[in-house]
Design an enzyme around this catalytic site. Structure first.
Site, mmCIF file in Angstrom:
data_model
loop_
_atom_site.group_PDB
_atom_site.id
_atom_site.type_symbol
_atom_site.label_atom_id
_atom_site.label_comp_id
_atom_site.label_asym_id
_atom_site.label_seq_id
_atom_site.Cartn_x
_atom_site.Cartn_y
_atom_site.Cartn_z
ATOM 1 N N ASN A 9 0.750 -1.290 -0.035
ATOM 2 C CA ASN A 9 -0.002 -0.049 -0.085
ATOM 3 C C ASN A 9 0.901 1.211 -0.063
ATOM 4 O O ASN A 9 0.808 2.123 0.667
ATOM 5 C CB ASN A 9 -0.951 -0.067 1.211
ATOM 6 C CG ASN A 9 -2.114 1.121 0.988
ATOM 7 O OD1 ASN A 9 -2.203 1.548 -0.125
ATOM 8 N ND2 ASN A 9 -2.799 1.341 2.172
ATOM 9 N N GLU A 35 1.051 -2.909 -5.365
ATOM 10 C CA GLU A 35 0.651 -1.533 -4.853
ATOM 11 C C GLU A 35 1.834 -0.710 -4.324
ATOM 12 O O GLU A 35 1.528 -0.140 -3.337
ATOM 13 C CB GLU A 35 -0.564 -1.629 -3.770
ATOM 14 C CG GLU A 35 -1.348 -0.471 -4.269
ATOM 15 C CD GLU A 35 -2.800 -0.493 -3.328
ATOM 16 O OE1 GLU A 35 -3.580 0.473 -3.462
ATOM 17 O OE2 GLU A 35 -3.170 -1.501 -2.768
ATOM 18 N N ASP A 148 -1.973 -9.951 -4.452
ATOM 19 C CA ASP A 148 -3.518 -9.412 -3.853
ATOM 20 C C ASP A 148 -4.338 -9.867 -4.688
ATOM 21 O O ASP A 148 -4.595 -9.072 -6.050
ATOM 22 C CB ASP A 148 -3.201 -7.841 -3.666
ATOM 23 C CG ASP A 148 -4.560 -7.186 -3.141
ATOM 24 O OD1 ASP A 148 -5.572 -8.064 -3.103
ATOM 25 O OD2 ASP A 148 -4.675 -6.069 -2.761
ATOM 26 N N ASN A 150 -7.605 -9.684 -4.583
ATOM 27 C CA ASN A 150 -8.681 -8.937 -4.505
ATOM 28 C C ASN A 150 -9.939 -9.753 -4.472
ATOM 29 O O ASN A 150 -11.051 -9.465 -4.814
ATOM 30 C CB ASN A 150 -8.991 -7.653 -5.375
ATOM 31 C CG ASN A 150 -8.430 -6.415 -4.703
ATOM 32 O OD1 ASN A 150 -8.823 -5.998 -3.629
ATOM 33 N ND2 ASN A 150 -7.543 -5.651 -5.491
ATOM 34 N N HIS A 246 -2.495 -4.536 4.631
ATOM 35 C CA HIS A 246 -2.378 -5.955 4.367
ATOM 36 C C HIS A 246 -0.989 -6.392 5.052
ATOM 37 O O HIS A 246 -0.157 -5.571 5.424
ATOM 38 C CB HIS A 246 -1.948 -6.293 2.845
ATOM 39 C CG HIS A 246 -3.108 -5.786 1.949
ATOM 40 N ND1 HIS A 246 -3.805 -6.597 1.071
ATOM 41 C CD2 HIS A 246 -3.534 -4.522 1.273
ATOM 42 C CE1 HIS A 246 -4.722 -6.111 0.221
ATOM 43 N NE2 HIS A 246 -4.568 -4.836 0.713
#
Length: 253
Positions: A9, A35, A148, A150, A246
């Site tokens: 992130n 990310e 990730d 999602n 995360h």
């Protein structure tokens, strides 16, 4: 061999919360991050190439958005940054490294929660990725897919499956895709070791004290083709690492 995957992130923000210290402590053979939210010229040299690692970065055409990077102690035989579909590749969602006996896909899957356009973008991404992976499997390649995703696909992968049944990331069509992905020939490594484990998640919203109250989702996954299952040693969710919303996940061969 240890592989760690982590949605950081924002690599620059995570660096201020112990990213390099985490890497130095764990010393995985390969670290895959998602990310990154940074172009390579925005990242300081010690983050681009930590001691002992080569790094490979996939960048979004939009600054401060998406992006993945793979840090590897071993030089792969081949590196690519997409699946040949411009609208997906332009968002910096893939680093694909070929180590000979397996191909490692480091992927940041789209989030479909913004609006219907992004929902459909995500569904098309899932479909095209399935086709891409199926062609490699037909060629006899062994594959590791980390990142990730999602997507949470089991009721025990979210804190409240009934309330979240219509939420992006846990929609019926997304859960169905994940099952078809497994049927293609993949094994969810965490569920291989812990098929019924509850209350272990990899992402928590920053809102409403979600992490403190463990109101989370397991949307970060490591999946491998069946030919690699005999080599699996352990899988861990490193939930005490606090550098992002995360947490990292680990696979040991």
């Amino acid at each position: 061999m240890d592989i760690i995957s982590w949605n950081v992130n924002g690599i620059r923000a995570c660096a201020k919360k112990g990213f390099l210290e985490f890497l130095e402590q764990k010393q995985p053979d390969t670290l895959c991050i998602q990310e990154t939210k940074a172009h390579i010229d925005q990242v300081e040299d010690h983050l681009k190439n930590p001691s002992g690692y080569q790094s490979f970065w996939s960048l979004s055409e939009v600054s401060g958005y998406s992006g993945v990077a793979t840090f590897s102690k071993e030089k792969p035989s081949k590196i690519s940054y997409g699946i040949g579909i411009y609208k997906f590749d332009r968002e910096g969602r893939f680093v694909i490294t070929d180590y000979g006996d397996f191909i490692l896909f480091n992927i940041y899957f789209p989030n479909g929660s913004k609006d219907e356009i992004r929902h459909q973008f995500k569904q098309e991404f899932l479909k095209q990725l399935y086709y891409h992976l199926s062609r490699l499997i037909l060629k006899g390649r062994q594959i590791v897919v980390v990142g990730d995703y999602n997507v949470a696909y089991l009721d025990i992968d979210v804190f409240d499956p009934e309330a979240l049944s219509q939420a992006s990331g846990f929609l019926p069509e997304e859960r169905k895709w994940f099952q078809s992905f497994l049927e293609l020939g993949f094994v969810d490594v965490y569920r291989h070791f812990y098929p019924n484990q509850k209350n272990n998640y990899t992402w928590w919203s920053y809102r409403e004290n979600a992490r403190k109250n463990n109101r989370g989702w397991r949307i970060d996954h490591i999946c491998v083709t069946k030919g690699l299952v005999s080599r699996l040693k352990k899988s861990e969710i490193l939930k005490n690492e606090m550098g992002s919303d995360h947490c990292p996940i680990l696979l040991s061969f």
